[in-house]
Write a protein that holds these residues in place. Structure first.
Motif, PDB file in Angstrom:
ATOM      1  N   SER A 400      17.907 109.995   0.285  1.00  0.00           N
ATOM      2  CA  SER A 400      16.738 109.558  -0.313  1.00  0.00           C
ATOM      3  C   SER A 400      15.550 110.363   0.166  1.00  0.00           C
ATOM      4  N   LEU A 401      14.416 110.438  -0.359  1.00  0.00           N
ATOM      5  CA  LEU A 401      13.284 111.204   0.179  1.00  0.00           C
ATOM      6  C   LEU A 401      13.166 110.999   1.743  1.00  0.00           C
ATOM      7  N   LEU A 402      13.099 109.612   1.924  1.00  0.00           N
ATOM      8  CA  LEU A 402      12.685 109.307   3.290  1.00  0.00           C
ATOM      9  C   LEU A 402      13.618 108.432   4.102  1.00  0.00           C
ATOM     10  N   ASP A 403      13.663 108.583   5.401  1.00  0.00           N
ATOM     11  CA  ASP A 403      14.504 107.679   6.197  1.00  0.00           C
ATOM     12  C   ASP A 403      13.682 106.273   5.753  1.00  0.00           C
ATOM     13  N   ASN A 404      14.607 105.249   5.731  1.00  0.00           N
ATOM     14  CA  ASN A 404      13.977 104.160   5.313  1.00  0.00           C
ATOM     15  C   ASN A 404      14.800 102.795   5.856  1.00  0.00           C
ATOM     16  N   PHE A 405      14.381 101.917   5.483  1.00  0.00           N
ATOM     17  CA  PHE A 405      15.039 100.225   5.805  1.00  0.00           C
ATOM     18  C   PHE A 405      16.489 100.461   5.104  1.00  0.00           C
TER      19      PHE A 405
END
Length: 446
Positions: A400-405
């Motif tokens: 993903s673009l960002l580390d996330n939940f």
């Protein structure tokens, strides 16, 4: 294996992007009129999410979207696949719209276009409004109509600027894990609930396609399916039977009726009681592309205590694995692309592919995620091989673009090209972001 897939014959019109989803990054869960979703509810249930994590803040993308778009521009992606939060637009799932929520996605879409990043809008990525779940959610046939009303709102508001639409993300994951295996919201384990959810979600897809087609001239419409090879944990008759049924639930229960007009044979009799006259025609509406999310194969085993008689099996010890233990078989990704082209005859966009890890900082505070780079290189190389073998692939989006939940894993697993400090919100591009940026420069001939 070829690892540089940038030959001019296919790179010129190829779409390179990144993906996210609303609940996983937005945060602001209780701000500006947003209503609760089924995942807000699940996060409050003890033991359902690692470390008691919630999506209340997540990456705070709701407030930091401009910074995140700047990161997309820095990496050089041409497209961004995101989802709209149904409970942010319709806090009770239907009825009066929330002006603040509508305005947020106006700002996001306008900023994407200003940055030269094409918005790919997904209507549903698992965050059903809790108010609709209280009425039965996807087990209630009326939910298909509620979804069509929601799609109408989205199409009318954003269809002047957005032309790429997906109805749903990963139908089989949220229906199986929400209604048959208690790994996701709403956490029901019941055969009939699962069958109803499958059929009603398929109906919602068909109604959503027709809604967008009617309201958005020139729209390019698809749906996003997770497809993985299902292999028996060990080669026994019981495990082969379990793998075949999981394959029907996981890989064909949604694209087959949506594109070919019928349910797979192993599912058809069980779901027939919920099919009304005209349903299959409503479900099987023309679409423009097939969205594929792929990570690796699934090993299945017989489990008599499970409601469908199958369970996730153990990955063989000798199998290559990612940092979080998921099996890594790029050749099966290649084979899947070829098979989808043969079976469904649609252009394919790989809307999720990536690798998870802990991604700890080095001595200088950087993130040298070499295993993620190796995973992406191998899978992009496998995609190139599939294209050479005739697979019709038009784009690739990294998850993903960002580390996330990460749903039940909370914040314990990271998939991002960009590291997020969840205490401060600070973004730090990882080595994989720099690698992907270099690949995209070469793809553009830079």
């Amino acid at each position: 294996m070829t690892t540089d897939p940038l030959d001019a014959y296919w790179s010129r019109n190829f779409t390179w992007g990144v993906s996210t989803s609303s609940y996983q990054i937005e945060g602001a869960a209780k701000e500006d009129g947003r209503g609760p979703s089924i995942w807000d509810t699940r996060c409050l249930m003890k033991g359902r999410v690692a470390n008691g994590d919630t999506g209340d803040v997540a990456c705070d993308h709701y407030h930091r979207y401009k910074e995140d778009i700047a990161l997309m521009k820095e990496i050089g992606v041409g497209a961004y696949r995101f989802s709209v939060a149904w409970p942010r637009l319709l806090p009770r799932g239907r009825g009066a719209a929330n002006a603040a929520g509508l305005d947020f996605y106006d700002r996001l879409i306008d900023a994407l276009l200003a940055a030269g990043v094409e918005p790919w809008l997904c209507l549903y990525h698992w965050d059903l409004p809790q108010a609709l779940d209280d009425l039965g959610g996807w087990t209630n046939r009326e939910c298909a109509g509620w979804f069509a009303d929601y799609a109408t709102l989205v199409a009318r508001r954003y269809g002047d600027r957005v032309k790429r639409f997906a109805t749903f993300n990963e139908f089989s994951v949220f229906t199986l894990f929400g209604y048959a295996i208690d790994w996701g919201a709403p956490g029901i384990t019941d055969r009939q609930a699962h069958l109803k959810a499958i059929h009603h979600t398929n109906l919602a897809h068909g109604l959503g396609v027709e809604t967008i087609r009617t309201l958005v001239p020139g729209a390019s419409i698809g749906a996003i399916h997770n497809r993985q090879r299902i292999l028996p944990e060990t080669d026994t008759p019981e495990n082969r039977t379990a793998a075949a049924l999981l394959d029907a639930h996981w890989n064909t229960a949604f694209p087959d009726p949506q594109i070919r007009g019928h349910y797979p044979a192993l599912l058809a009799d069980a779901i027939e009681p919920y099919v009304e006259a005209g349903d299959m025609a409503r479900i099987c509406r023309p679409i423009d592309w097939f969205g594929l999310n792929h990570y690796g194969p699934i090993f299945a085993k017989a489990e008599p205590k499970a409601i469908w008689g199958y369970a996730w099996g153990k990955t063989p010890d000798e199998a290559p694995k990612s940092d979080i233990g998921w099996p890594v078989f790029p050749q099966l990704f290649r084979d899947e692309l070829i098979e989808i082209t043969r079976r469904y005859r649609l252009p394919i966009y790989v809307t999720e592919n990536g690798a998870g890890g802990e991604d700890r900082p080095d001595a200088k505070g950087g993130y040298e995620d070499k295993s993620r780079i190796a995973y992406l290189q191998a899978h992009i190389g496998a995609m190139h091989e599939a294209i050479e073998a005739g697979a019709d692939v038009g784009g690739y989006f990294v998850w993903s673009l960002l580390d996330n939940f990460e749903w039940g894993s909370g914040y314990s697993v990271r998939f991002g090209l960009v590291h997020v400090d969840f205490a401060t919100g600070k973004r730090t591009p990882k080595a994989s972001a720099r690698w992907y940026a270099g690949l995209l420069r070469r793809a553009r001939g830079g």
